[in-house]
Design a protein around this motif. Structure first.
Motif, mmCIF file in Angstrom:
data_model
loop_
_atom_site.group_PDB
_atom_site.id
_atom_site.type_symbol
_atom_site.label_atom_id
_atom_site.label_comp_id
_atom_site.label_asym_id
_atom_site.label_seq_id
_atom_site.Cartn_x
_atom_site.Cartn_y
_atom_site.Cartn_z
ATOM 1 N N THR A 5 113.784 16.323 70.924
ATOM 2 C CA THR A 5 113.648 17.664 71.478
ATOM 3 C C THR A 5 113.421 17.567 72.985
ATOM 4 O OG1 THR A 5 112.640 18.465 69.439
ATOM 5 C CG2 THR A 5 112.199 19.751 71.411
ATOM 6 N N ASN A 6 114.236 18.267 73.728
ATOM 7 C CA ASN A 6 114.030 18.322 75.178
ATOM 8 C C ASN A 6 113.045 19.439 75.490
ATOM 9 O OD1 ASN A 6 115.736 16.243 75.785
ATOM 10 N ND2 ASN A 6 117.460 17.551 76.396
ATOM 11 N N ILE A 7 111.922 19.052 76.087
ATOM 12 C CA ILE A 7 110.857 20.028 76.343
ATOM 13 C C ILE A 7 110.777 20.322 77.836
ATOM 14 C CG2 ILE A 7 108.386 20.501 76.078
ATOM 15 C CD1 ILE A 7 108.438 18.127 73.966
ATOM 16 N N ALA A 8 110.820 21.607 78.179
ATOM 17 C CA ALA A 8 110.552 22.034 79.553
ATOM 18 C C ALA A 8 109.140 22.600 79.566
ATOM 19 C CB ALA A 8 111.558 23.093 79.988
ATOM 20 N N GLY A 32 109.783 14.002 71.084
ATOM 21 C CA GLY A 32 110.406 14.788 72.139
ATOM 22 C C GLY A 32 110.218 14.136 73.482
ATOM 23 N N LYS A 33 110.763 14.827 74.482
ATOM 24 C CA LYS A 33 110.751 14.268 75.829
ATOM 25 C C LYS A 33 110.573 15.429 76.802
ATOM 26 C CE LYS A 33 113.854 11.726 78.764
ATOM 27 N NZ LYS A 33 115.183 11.789 79.258
ATOM 28 N N VAL A 34 109.642 15.288 77.736
ATOM 29 C CA VAL A 34 109.519 16.323 78.769
ATOM 30 C C VAL A 34 110.609 16.071 79.802
ATOM 31 C CG1 VAL A 34 108.041 17.362 80.532
ATOM 32 C CG2 VAL A 34 107.025 16.556 78.372
ATOM 33 N N VAL A 35 111.534 17.032 79.909
ATOM 34 C CA VAL A 35 112.697 16.805 80.780
ATOM 35 C C VAL A 35 112.544 17.452 82.147
ATOM 36 C CG1 VAL A 35 114.369 16.416 78.925
ATOM 37 C CG2 VAL A 35 113.935 18.757 79.695
ATOM 38 N N VAL A 36 111.646 18.416 82.260
ATOM 39 C CA VAL A 36 111.429 19.068 83.557
ATOM 40 C C VAL A 36 110.099 19.821 83.529
ATOM 41 C CG1 VAL A 36 112.732 21.161 82.908
ATOM 42 C CG2 VAL A 36 112.465 20.589 85.319
ATOM 43 N N VAL A 37 109.455 19.898 84.680
ATOM 44 C CA VAL A 37 108.204 20.665 84.805
ATOM 45 C C VAL A 37 108.363 21.612 85.991
ATOM 46 C CG1 VAL A 37 105.727 20.542 85.292
ATOM 47 C CG2 VAL A 37 106.790 18.817 83.816
ATOM 48 N N ILE A 55 109.197 12.526 86.037
ATOM 49 C CA ILE A 55 109.807 13.744 85.458
ATOM 50 C C ILE A 55 110.166 14.705 86.607
ATOM 51 C CG2 ILE A 55 109.378 15.747 83.946
ATOM 52 C CD1 ILE A 55 107.293 13.895 82.490
ATOM 53 N N PRO A 56 111.395 15.249 86.602
ATOM 54 C CA PRO A 56 111.774 16.182 87.678
ATOM 55 C C PRO A 56 110.874 17.423 87.706
ATOM 56 C CG PRO A 56 113.666 15.670 86.248
ATOM 57 C CD PRO A 56 112.462 15.041 85.623
ATOM 58 N N THR A 57 110.612 17.917 88.893
ATOM 59 C CA THR A 57 109.768 19.119 89.040
ATOM 60 C C THR A 57 110.466 20.126 89.959
ATOM 61 O OG1 THR A 57 108.651 18.238 90.986
ATOM 62 C CG2 THR A 57 107.626 17.769 88.857
#
Ligand code: GRF
Length: 236
Positions: A5-8, A32-37, A55-57
């Motif tokens: 699961t891609n988590i924003a 899951g994976k945190v893909v953006v914050v 992680i990209p922000t």
């Protein structure tokens, strides 16, 4: 097996819940994976937590957008009538002009928010101390086929919605406090509940200790509920 699961994640402040989510993804408690914050302000300390993990922000500066709002900035797909008919954040007593302005200014920020998030192909949007109300304009764009925005709230909903859940719980004299993870709908902290955790409030507790007890539970509850979402929706 399908991809994780891609988590924003959206934050406004210190990001301790964000940290709990990142850690749970890394330890395998969440598939899951945190893909953006993203944040609504440049000073959100939690952005560094994401940067530290590569992680990209991004930041959408809500205050600036609201201050400099002009009618001609409204998104072309924004329909004021539709948004007003759906929203249940404001009641009928509220000043209609203020409600309109609220929805219009937010939609300008939300269009930028949505466009930025979209490039990260997220399955789930987790609000973690994000102190902005999302309007039906944004919620409909994200949800499409199903609810996919969740929030953590510092009280046992439906009691004490709003910005100061632990404070309201403590000042009311409750003997039990807690936190709630819920889907985000068109109201304020009113969407379907996914999970809750409770703690006792004793005579010796202060607002500070109540907040400490609550936050510790939030860090367990949020990853647990994200994993529930993962199991429910994210085909494996
Ligand atoms: C948490 O108590 C959360 O429930 C509330 O804001 C706080 C955010 O904390 N909405 P953090 O930024 O995750 O540390």
């Amino acid at each position: 097996m399908c991809r994780k699961t891609n988590i924003a994640v959206l934050i406004s402040g210190s990001g301790t819940n964000l940290q709990a989510i990142i850690d749970a993804c890394e330890s395998g408690k969440i598939d899951g994976k945190v893909v953006v914050v993203g944040a609504d302000n440049n000073n959100a300390k939690g952005l560094d937590r994401a940067k530290n993990r590569g992680i990209p922000t991004f930041v959408i500066d809500y205050s600036q957008i609201i201050k400099s709002f002009k009618d001609n900035q409204l998104p072309i797909d924004f329909n004021l009538k539709d948004v007003l008919s759906k929203q249940s954040i404001f009641d009928t007593e509220s000043d209609p002009e203020k409600v309109k302005l609220f929805m219009m200014t937010r939609s300008v920020a939300e269009e930028k928010l949505f466009n930025t998030l979209s490039s990260f192909d997220f399955d789930l949007l987790a609000l973690a101390g994000f102190m902005r109300i999302l309007t039906p304009y944004f919620i409909d764009k994200v949800n499409k086929d199903r609810m996919r925005i969740i929030n953590i709230h510092p009280a046992l909903l439906p009691s004490f919605p709003g910005t100061d859940g632990y404070g309201d719980t403590f000042r009311y004299g409750c003997k039990v406090g807690g936190c709630t993870v819920h889907f985000v709908d068109y109201g304020e902290d009113s969407g379907p509940i996914i999970g809750q955790k409770a703690f006792e409030i004793n005579d010796c507790d202060t607002l500070e200790t109540v907040k400490e007890k609550g936050l510790k539970l939030e860090w367990e509850l949020y990853p647990h509920c994200i994993q529930l979402f993962e199991k429910l929706y994210h085909h494996r």
